[in-house]
Design an enzyme around this catalytic site. Sequence first.
Site, PDB file in Angstrom:
ATOM      1  N   ARG A 129       0.815  -1.231   0.000  1.00  0.00           N
ATOM      2  CA  ARG A 129       0.000   0.000   0.000  1.00  0.00           C
ATOM      3  C   ARG A 129       0.842   1.273   0.000  1.00  0.00           C
ATOM      4  O   ARG A 129       0.390   2.330   0.436  1.00  0.00           O
ATOM      5  CB  ARG A 129      -0.962   0.033   1.187  1.00  0.00           C
ATOM      6  CG  ARG A 129      -1.991  -1.065   1.151  1.00  0.00           C
ATOM      7  CD  ARG A 129      -3.275  -0.637   1.838  1.00  0.00           C
ATOM      8  NE  ARG A 129      -4.244  -1.704   1.738  1.00  0.00           N
ATOM      9  CZ  ARG A 129      -4.342  -2.702   2.607  1.00  0.00           C
ATOM     10  NH1 ARG A 129      -3.540  -2.741   3.649  1.00  0.00           N
ATOM     11  NH2 ARG A 129      -5.238  -3.633   2.431  1.00  0.00           N
ATOM     12  N   GLU A 193      11.507  19.527 -23.685  1.00  0.00           N
ATOM     13  CA  GLU A 193      10.853  19.826 -22.394  1.00  0.00           C
ATOM     14  C   GLU A 193      11.530  21.025 -21.726  1.00  0.00           C
ATOM     15  O   GLU A 193      10.883  21.816 -21.043  1.00  0.00           O
ATOM     16  CB  GLU A 193      10.899  18.608 -21.462  1.00  0.00           C
ATOM     17  CG  GLU A 193      10.087  17.391 -21.925  1.00  0.00           C
ATOM     18  CD  GLU A 193       8.582  17.504 -21.673  1.00  0.00           C
ATOM     19  OE1 GLU A 193       8.104  18.563 -21.209  1.00  0.00           O
ATOM     20  OE2 GLU A 193       7.869  16.526 -21.965  1.00  0.00           O
ATOM     21  N   LYS A 235       9.149  23.420 -12.519  1.00  0.00           N
ATOM     22  CA  LYS A 235       8.215  22.314 -12.300  1.00  0.00           C
ATOM     23  C   LYS A 235       7.765  22.290 -10.846  1.00  0.00           C
ATOM     24  O   LYS A 235       6.587  22.035 -10.543  1.00  0.00           O
ATOM     25  CB  LYS A 235       8.857  20.984 -12.695  1.00  0.00           C
ATOM     26  CG  LYS A 235       7.931  19.814 -12.428  1.00  0.00           C
ATOM     27  CD  LYS A 235       7.706  18.914 -13.590  1.00  0.00           C
ATOM     28  CE  LYS A 235       6.584  17.922 -13.300  1.00  0.00           C
ATOM     29  NZ  LYS A 235       6.608  16.752 -14.123  1.00  0.00           N
ATOM     30  N   GLU A 245      -3.119  18.004 -10.241  1.00  0.00           N
ATOM     31  CA  GLU A 245      -3.708  18.484 -11.484  1.00  0.00           C
ATOM     32  C   GLU A 245      -5.209  18.723 -11.335  1.00  0.00           C
ATOM     33  O   GLU A 245      -6.022  18.228 -12.118  1.00  0.00           O
ATOM     34  CB  GLU A 245      -3.415  17.488 -12.622  1.00  0.00           C
ATOM     35  CG  GLU A 245      -3.439  18.154 -13.988  1.00  0.00           C
ATOM     36  CD  GLU A 245      -2.760  17.345 -15.088  1.00  0.00           C
ATOM     37  OE1 GLU A 245      -1.762  16.648 -14.799  1.00  0.00           O
ATOM     38  OE2 GLU A 245      -3.231  17.418 -16.208  1.00  0.00           O
ATOM     39  N   ASN A 254       1.326  20.665 -20.118  1.00  0.00           N
ATOM     40  CA  ASN A 254       0.919  19.855 -21.266  1.00  0.00           C
ATOM     41  C   ASN A 254       0.974  20.629 -22.582  1.00  0.00           C
ATOM     42  O   ASN A 254       0.425  20.175 -23.593  1.00  0.00           O
ATOM     43  CB  ASN A 254      -0.507  19.320 -21.059  1.00  0.00           C
ATOM     44  CG  ASN A 254      -0.577  18.400 -19.856  1.00  0.00           C
ATOM     45  OD1 ASN A 254       0.381  17.700 -19.563  1.00  0.00           O
ATOM     46  ND2 ASN A 254      -1.698  18.432 -19.152  1.00  0.00           N
ATOM     47  N   HIS A 257       1.396  18.817 -25.821  1.00  0.00           N
ATOM     48  CA  HIS A 257       1.310  17.386 -25.528  1.00  0.00           C
ATOM     49  C   HIS A 257       0.097  16.702 -26.153  1.00  0.00           C
ATOM     50  O   HIS A 257       0.146  15.509 -26.418  1.00  0.00           O
ATOM     51  CB  HIS A 257       1.334  17.146 -24.012  1.00  0.00           C
ATOM     52  CG  HIS A 257       2.731  17.214 -23.443  1.00  0.00           C
ATOM     53  ND1 HIS A 257       3.533  18.329 -23.573  1.00  0.00           N
ATOM     54  CD2 HIS A 257       3.468  16.301 -22.757  1.00  0.00           C
ATOM     55  CE1 HIS A 257       4.706  18.093 -22.986  1.00  0.00           C
ATOM     56  NE2 HIS A 257       4.695  16.882 -22.482  1.00  0.00           N
ATOM     57  N   HIS A 274       9.376  11.033 -27.427  1.00  0.00           N
ATOM     58  CA  HIS A 274       8.395  11.936 -26.820  1.00  0.00           C
ATOM     59  C   HIS A 274       8.772  13.409 -27.041  1.00  0.00           C
ATOM     60  O   HIS A 274       7.940  14.225 -27.439  1.00  0.00           O
ATOM     61  CB  HIS A 274       8.272  11.620 -25.324  1.00  0.00           C
ATOM     62  CG  HIS A 274       7.354  12.546 -24.594  1.00  0.00           C
ATOM     63  ND1 HIS A 274       5.987  12.562 -24.791  1.00  0.00           N
ATOM     64  CD2 HIS A 274       7.606  13.529 -23.679  1.00  0.00           C
ATOM     65  CE1 HIS A 274       5.433  13.491 -24.029  1.00  0.00           C
ATOM     66  NE2 HIS A 274       6.393  14.102 -23.348  1.00  0.00           N
TER      67      HIS A 274
HETATM   68  N1  GLY Z   1       4.764  15.819 -17.173  1.00  0.00           N
HETATM   69  C1  GLY Z   1       3.631  16.559 -16.789  1.00  0.00           C
HETATM   70  C2  GLY Z   1       3.391  16.580 -15.333  1.00  0.00           C
HETATM   71  O1  GLY Z   1       4.217  16.100 -14.579  1.00  0.00           O
HETATM   72  O2  GLY Z   1       2.368  17.070 -14.894  1.00  0.00           O
END
Ligand code: GLY
Length: 369
Positions: A129, A193, A235, A245, A254, A257, A274
């Site tokens: 878990r 990216e 990020k 998200e 995105n 994407h 990618h």
């Molecule tokens: N690669 C997109 C994200 O991590 O949300």
Amino acid sequence: MNASPEPLPHLIDVDLGDRSYRITIGSGHLDDVGTICREALVDRHAFVITDSNVGPIYLDRVTTSLGGTSKRVDVMTMEAGESTKSLANCQRIWQQMLHLAADRSSIVVALGGGVIGDLGGFVAAAFARGIDFVQIPTSLLAQVDSSVGGKVGINLPGAKNMVGAFWQPRSVLIDTDVLSTLDQRNYVAGLAEVIKYGLIMDLPFFEYLEKSVSELLSLDSETLARVIARCCQCKTDVVEADEREQSGRRAILNYGHTYGHAIEAVFGYGTFLHGEAISIGMTCAGRLAVQLGLVDSEFLKRQTELFRAVGLPVDCPSEKHDELIDAMARDKKVSKGQLNLILPTKIGHVESIPAPNRAEILTSLKPTD
Ligand code: GLY
């Protein structure tokens, strides 16, 4: 972006309450995994997952370092390649962990590119878990994107990343030296990216990249460390604002994407990497933004010039356009029947816009110059 050199290593703290962790970026770090990630690893059973490309080059250094910190170190080497991200392989790994008496205090160490990071993270997210894991990303794409933010998962036949979880690592360790053994095509694909962060949220970073093409292509280690650190900070800012998200903020990642995923699927996974697919995807999305009057043609020119300068493809193949649009409509991000696209309004800013009609999207697939 400040032009003066910054001290190494770069440390970035991802603040997510009890799921917080540190990203350490620098040179030669593979020999210091045990000390840098000591808090996560000390006196624990470390289960290293790597692949047949990365393992032969870097595994010994990592296990030697882990040996000084962890109670026990086991290794499982998977075949390199996207098809490794399967449920069958998860089961094999879980059985092996069981066989080796892994338990809730064991920790998974994912040593590899995006495939191993996603697979290893998902293995950790579900075993007993949920157990801890550490990311040691070895491709540029994994270093600037997939190792940060906790998206882990596997593919179903015909559906990439369809089963997964949000499961944050306990630590991310990035050694820029490993990029010297990454093949040129994969390295350049990772730059898509990198450039994306400038386009979606950081104009000074985009300008810095425009001036740093030769340093990027010669793998200048100081430039690489600064660039990777900047991407990880971007990020981190997005993930801290919208970990799962839900608010829409994370969706800005995105950009390109929806087109890119369709290109990967329609032309067959592996035909385009990618990063190559999203370079073409961002070019199509930029063209659509010009068509819709969101940006002027100068935006598209600058974006395209930078992609081309680092060697990324920008032109969508001239066939299968109807299939591409059908694939875009099936995108995982379609919600309540509505496809939204992330489109630029200027360099450094994007917005989520309801997709226009099919004819507009068809036009955006065709090169204009
Ligand atoms: N690669 C997109 C994200 O991590 O949300």
